[in-house]
Structure formats: C-alpha cells, structure tokens
Design an enzyme around this catalytic site. Sequence first.
Site, PDB file in Angstrom:
ATOM      1  N   PRO A  87       0.776  -1.205  -0.002  1.00 45.61           N
ATOM      2  CA  PRO A  87      -0.005  -0.022  -0.071  1.00 45.61           C
ATOM      3  C   PRO A  87       0.787   1.291   0.076  1.00 45.61           C
ATOM      4  CG  PRO A  87      -0.812  -1.489   1.523  1.00 45.61           C
ATOM      5  CD  PRO A  87       0.720  -2.243   1.132  1.00 45.61           C
ATOM      6  N   GLU A 114       2.186  -7.687   8.932  1.00 44.61           N
ATOM      7  CA  GLU A 114       2.446  -6.094   8.979  1.00 44.61           C
ATOM      8  C   GLU A 114       3.276  -5.536   8.088  1.00 44.61           C
ATOM      9  OE1 GLU A 114       0.712  -3.953  10.677  1.00 44.61           O
ATOM     10  OE2 GLU A 114      -0.832  -5.708  11.121  1.00 44.61           O
ATOM     11  N   ARG A 152      -0.539  -8.966 -21.083  1.00 45.78           N
ATOM     12  CA  ARG A 152      -1.495  -8.800 -22.458  1.00 45.78           C
ATOM     13  C   ARG A 152      -0.888  -7.864 -23.220  1.00 45.78           C
ATOM     14  NH1 ARG A 152      -5.052  -4.792 -22.244  1.00 45.78           N
ATOM     15  NH2 ARG A 152      -6.641  -5.981 -22.943  1.00 45.78           N
ATOM     16  N   ASP A 167      -7.179   0.457 -25.683  1.00 41.26           N
ATOM     17  CA  ASP A 167      -7.926   0.360 -24.375  1.00 41.26           C
ATOM     18  C   ASP A 167      -8.004   1.490 -23.627  1.00 41.26           C
ATOM     19  OD1 ASP A 167      -8.328  -2.486 -24.500  1.00 41.26           O
ATOM     20  OD2 ASP A 167      -6.529  -2.951 -23.448  1.00 41.26           O
TER      21      ASP A 167
END
Length: 246
Positions: A87, A114, A152, A167
């Site tokens: 994160p 953690e 991809r 895209d």
Amino acid sequence: MNIHILTLFPEMFEGILQSSILKKAQEKNAVTINTINFRDFATNKHKTVDDYPYGGGNGMVLKPEPIFYAVESIPNYEKARIIMMTPQGIPYTQKKAEELKKEEHLIFLCGHYEGFDERIREHLVTDELSIGDYVLTGGELAAMVVVDSVVRLLPGVLGNQESAETDSFSSGLLEYPQYTRPEEFRTWKVPEVLLSGHHQKIEEWRKKESIKRTLQRRPDLIQAHQFDAKDQALIKTIKRELNHEN
C-alpha cells in the site's frame, strides 16, 4: 519475459495462470510464470517466515532471510526488476504497465501480516507498487492485477494488438462507447455514424465520445493529458454541450 512470484500461497495463482490470456501467453511462449513459496527458504525447522517487530507493536513482520534467499535462488535475479506489492508503493498505472512490458525478467514479492522487514525494501527491491488506496489481506491479488496487465501487452499475446493500444488509459483517456449486433435492441439503436462506413467520421465520433466520457467520469485525466489546439477546441464544444444537457 520471465516472471517469478514469491508468495506464501502459490495455490492462489493456479486458476488465473491456467485461464484466459495468461494461459494463452504461456502456451505461445511469450512468457514463463513461476510461483515460489518463500516459506521453503525459512532458516529454522519450523519454517518461520515472520516475527514480532522490534520496538513493539501489533502484528508480525516478514523476516528478511526467506525473502532474500528465495530471490537469490532465481537465475540472473540481479538483472530483474524486483517489485514489492505494498500500500506504500506508487500508484500503478497503464504507463507503468507499458514500462514493465519492456523488461525481460520481473520478480514480485507478495507480503502478508504487517509488511516486510525494512531491509528487504532498502537492499533488494527495485520498485514498490500499489493498486489502490486500500488494504488487502496479502499481495497476491495485487500481483495478479499487475501481471495480467503487463502480459497482455506483450507482442503476439492478444489476437489483435490494436485492442491493447486502444484500451482505456492506453491513450490517457477512457475508451469510447462500443456497440455490436443487433443494430436495434429494445428500441435502443446503434449510433448512425457507426453504420455509415465513413471511417473519418467514425474516428471523429470516437475521439469526441472518448473525451466526453473522460470529462464526465475522470476529469483528472483531462487535466493531465496533452491536447493539440484542435482537441482543445473540441473539449470546449463538449463542455458547452454537457452544460446544456445539465
């Protein structure tokens, strides 16, 4: 491309690696993808990979030894991009996917508890990536997202390479609306311009709709995009039309 994924739960990848585009990419030899359970590289008989944090605090922290030893077991790891899914990482974008597709070797570290001992971040990792401002149980799902979005883009993986190039986000804008048969469904008709066969008008319509959709849903992308004078005039026209609709 070679991809190695370090994880405590390699079974989580069995479905995604044997399905859809990722399966086809491996069958075409565009990429090899291997999972490594870094618990196998733990240094004690209990196969411990985590421990209490120095200084106290809640939760457990992943130890450095299993991670380092697992990475160092991979041939030519020194030349790889070693990516920590966390994160705290920089937000993952299509631009980063385009950058990573040029690499020959990617190694992903999937964390738990953690997080990682800081020495892993300081002395092993080359990139830290986040797929959003939220917390997952582990890094596996995030790694799947990045792997799929990179693979991809590799040459020959998609049947039509233009699909990847047009895209959403590839151009910096959201994709225009798409339609297919039937021409009319429950009184809802396909826009006439798409049936006209006039390629220039179709491209103009798609460009306008792409900008319009981006203005409505992701105006931040408009601010970050570089437009020429013609497109800037088009944006002003679209804004007037949207204001009139509202």
